[in-house]
Design a protein around this motif. Structure first.
Motif, PDB file in Angstrom:
ATOM      1  N   GLY A  13       4.586  10.586  13.691  1.00  0.00           N
ATOM      2  CA  GLY A  13       3.665   9.742  14.457  1.00  0.00           C
ATOM      3  C   GLY A  13       2.257   9.749  13.875  1.00  0.00           C
ATOM      4  O   GLY A  13       1.586   8.715  13.822  1.00  0.00           O
ATOM      5  N   ALA A  14       1.817  10.914  13.445  1.00  0.00           N
ATOM      6  CA  ALA A  14       0.491  11.018  12.847  1.00  0.00           C
ATOM      7  C   ALA A  14       0.429  10.249  11.531  1.00  0.00           C
ATOM      8  O   ALA A  14      -0.569   9.592  11.219  1.00  0.00           O
ATOM      9  N   TRP A  15       1.494  10.330  10.756  1.00  0.00           N
ATOM     10  CA  TRP A  15       1.531   9.599   9.488  1.00  0.00           C
ATOM     11  C   TRP A  15       1.503   8.087   9.736  1.00  0.00           C
ATOM     12  O   TRP A  15       0.824   7.345   9.021  1.00  0.00           O
ATOM     13  N   ILE A  16       2.230   7.637  10.715  1.00  0.00           N
ATOM     14  CA  ILE A  16       2.239   6.203  11.025  1.00  0.00           C
ATOM     15  C   ILE A  16       0.857   5.755  11.481  1.00  0.00           C
ATOM     16  O   ILE A  16       0.352   4.709  11.051  1.00  0.00           O
ATOM     17  N   ALA A  17       0.226   6.540  12.349  1.00  0.00           N
ATOM     18  CA  ALA A  17      -1.127   6.202  12.815  1.00  0.00           C
ATOM     19  C   ALA A  17      -2.108   6.178  11.641  1.00  0.00           C
ATOM     20  O   ALA A  17      -2.965   5.292  11.547  1.00  0.00           O
ATOM     21  N   PHE A  18      -1.967   7.133  10.733  1.00  0.00           N
ATOM     22  CA  PHE A  18      -2.843   7.185   9.560  1.00  0.00           C
ATOM     23  C   PHE A  18      -2.657   5.941   8.686  1.00  0.00           C
ATOM     24  O   PHE A  18      -3.627   5.355   8.191  1.00  0.00           O
ATOM     25  N   TRP A  27      -7.047  -2.272   3.293  1.00  0.00           N
ATOM     26  CA  TRP A  27      -5.600  -2.463   3.146  1.00  0.00           C
ATOM     27  C   TRP A  27      -4.984  -1.693   1.980  1.00  0.00           C
ATOM     28  O   TRP A  27      -3.857  -1.225   2.095  1.00  0.00           O
ATOM     29  N   PRO A  28      -5.662  -1.505   0.833  1.00  0.00           N
ATOM     30  CA  PRO A  28      -5.015  -0.701  -0.227  1.00  0.00           C
ATOM     31  C   PRO A  28      -4.800   0.754   0.185  1.00  0.00           C
ATOM     32  O   PRO A  28      -3.845   1.396  -0.251  1.00  0.00           O
ATOM     33  N   LEU A  29      -5.660   1.276   1.059  1.00  0.00           N
ATOM     34  CA  LEU A  29      -5.477   2.637   1.555  1.00  0.00           C
ATOM     35  C   LEU A  29      -4.200   2.745   2.386  1.00  0.00           C
ATOM     36  O   LEU A  29      -3.418   3.689   2.238  1.00  0.00           O
ATOM     37  N   GLY A  30      -3.967   1.756   3.244  1.00  0.00           N
ATOM     38  CA  GLY A  30      -2.734   1.741   4.031  1.00  0.00           C
ATOM     39  C   GLY A  30      -1.508   1.606   3.150  1.00  0.00           C
ATOM     40  O   GLY A  30      -0.492   2.272   3.359  1.00  0.00           O
ATOM     41  N   LEU A  31      -1.601   0.750   2.146  1.00  0.00           N
ATOM     42  CA  LEU A  31      -0.490   0.564   1.217  1.00  0.00           C
ATOM     43  C   LEU A  31      -0.214   1.838   0.429  1.00  0.00           C
ATOM     44  O   LEU A  31       0.950   2.235   0.242  1.00  0.00           O
ATOM     45  N   ALA A  32      -1.270   2.501  -0.005  1.00  0.00           N
ATOM     46  CA  ALA A  32      -1.105   3.764  -0.736  1.00  0.00           C
ATOM     47  C   ALA A  32      -0.476   4.827   0.170  1.00  0.00           C
ATOM     48  O   ALA A  32       0.366   5.620  -0.285  1.00  0.00           O
ATOM     49  N   THR A  33      -0.865   4.843   1.427  1.00  0.00           N
ATOM     50  CA  THR A  33      -0.288   5.803   2.371  1.00  0.00           C
ATOM     51  C   THR A  33       1.204   5.549   2.534  1.00  0.00           C
ATOM     52  O   THR A  33       2.010   6.490   2.509  1.00  0.00           O
ATOM     53  N   LEU A  34       1.594   4.295   2.702  1.00  0.00           N
ATOM     54  CA  LEU A  34       3.021   3.978   2.831  1.00  0.00           C
ATOM     55  C   LEU A  34       3.792   4.375   1.578  1.00  0.00           C
ATOM     56  O   LEU A  34       4.889   4.936   1.663  1.00  0.00           O
ATOM     57  N   ALA A  35       3.226   4.078   0.417  1.00  0.00           N
ATOM     58  CA  ALA A  35       3.900   4.448  -0.833  1.00  0.00           C
ATOM     59  C   ALA A  35       4.079   5.963  -0.907  1.00  0.00           C
ATOM     60  O   ALA A  35       5.148   6.460  -1.289  1.00  0.00           O
ATOM     61  N   SER A  40       7.368  10.642  -1.088  1.00  0.00           N
ATOM     62  CA  SER A  40       7.496  12.072  -0.790  1.00  0.00           C
ATOM     63  C   SER A  40       8.691  12.386   0.102  1.00  0.00           C
ATOM     64  O   SER A  40       9.023  13.548   0.305  1.00  0.00           O
ATOM     65  N   GLY A  41       9.323  11.351   0.677  1.00  0.00           N
ATOM     66  CA  GLY A  41      10.483  11.591   1.532  1.00  0.00           C
ATOM     67  C   GLY A  41      10.133  11.946   2.962  1.00  0.00           C
ATOM     68  O   GLY A  41      10.997  12.331   3.737  1.00  0.00           O
ATOM     69  N   ARG A  42       8.876  11.811   3.329  1.00  0.00           N
ATOM     70  CA  ARG A  42       8.466  12.177   4.689  1.00  0.00           C
ATOM     71  C   ARG A  42       8.978  11.214   5.751  1.00  0.00           C
ATOM     72  O   ARG A  42       9.080  11.572   6.904  1.00  0.00           O
TER      73      ARG A  42
END
Length: 150
Positions: A13-18, A27-35, A40-42
């Motif tokens: 949940g924290a990762w999704i919120a982040f 938007w590139p920060l969000g895209l980098a977070t998703l990648a 990492s398999g999280r």
């Protein structure tokens, strides 16, 4: 990376919120977070037998709900798994097809039972290996690896 460790403590949940905040801010920060999450398999479901066991349990739950919606287990012969569907009051009218369906359902029940047995043996082997490793680390050394000085 203290941020990664902190977000791991809070869970998915924290990762999704982040990631959502990352998209809102830049938007590139969000895209980098998703990648990063997928790389990492999280965010994955995992792999190995636990994944297949999870899928089999979900399928079994769906079959139970379907059986309940269609009138309960008593109407369908009262057996577990897929059992008894062809023996209920709803016959197709074609005996050859009904026999084929019964045989196929019996075979699927057997395969399901064998698969669950296999998963049980696999879990037991994994647990035994982990326990043996634990016991090996707890055993005191036998003294053969130390050199006595004269």
């Amino acid at each position: 990376m203290p941020i990664v460790a902190k977000l791991d403590e809070y869970g998915k949940g924290a990762w999704i919120a982040f990631a959502v905040l990352g998209f809102i801010i830049f938007w590139p920060l969000g895209l980098a977070t998703l990648a990063f999450l997928f790389w990492s398999g999280r965010m994955g479901h995992g792999c190995g037998p636990a994944r297949y066991e999870h899928r089999m349990n979900r399928l079994q739950d769906k079959m139970e709900r379907l059986r309940e919606r269609m009138g309960g287990a008593q109407q369908w012969g009262g057996r577990g798994g897929f059992g008894g569907w062809g023996r209920g009051p709803s016959s197709s009218g074609n005996r050859a097809f009904d026999e084929y369906r019964d045989e196929t359902l019996r075979r699927l029940e057997d395969e399901q039972r064998e698969f669950h047995d296999f998963l049980g043996r696999l879990r037991m082997a994994k647990d035994k290996a982990e326990f043996d490793e634990f016991m090996n680390t707890r055993r005191p050394s036998t003294g053969t690896d130390t050199v006595e000085s004269a």
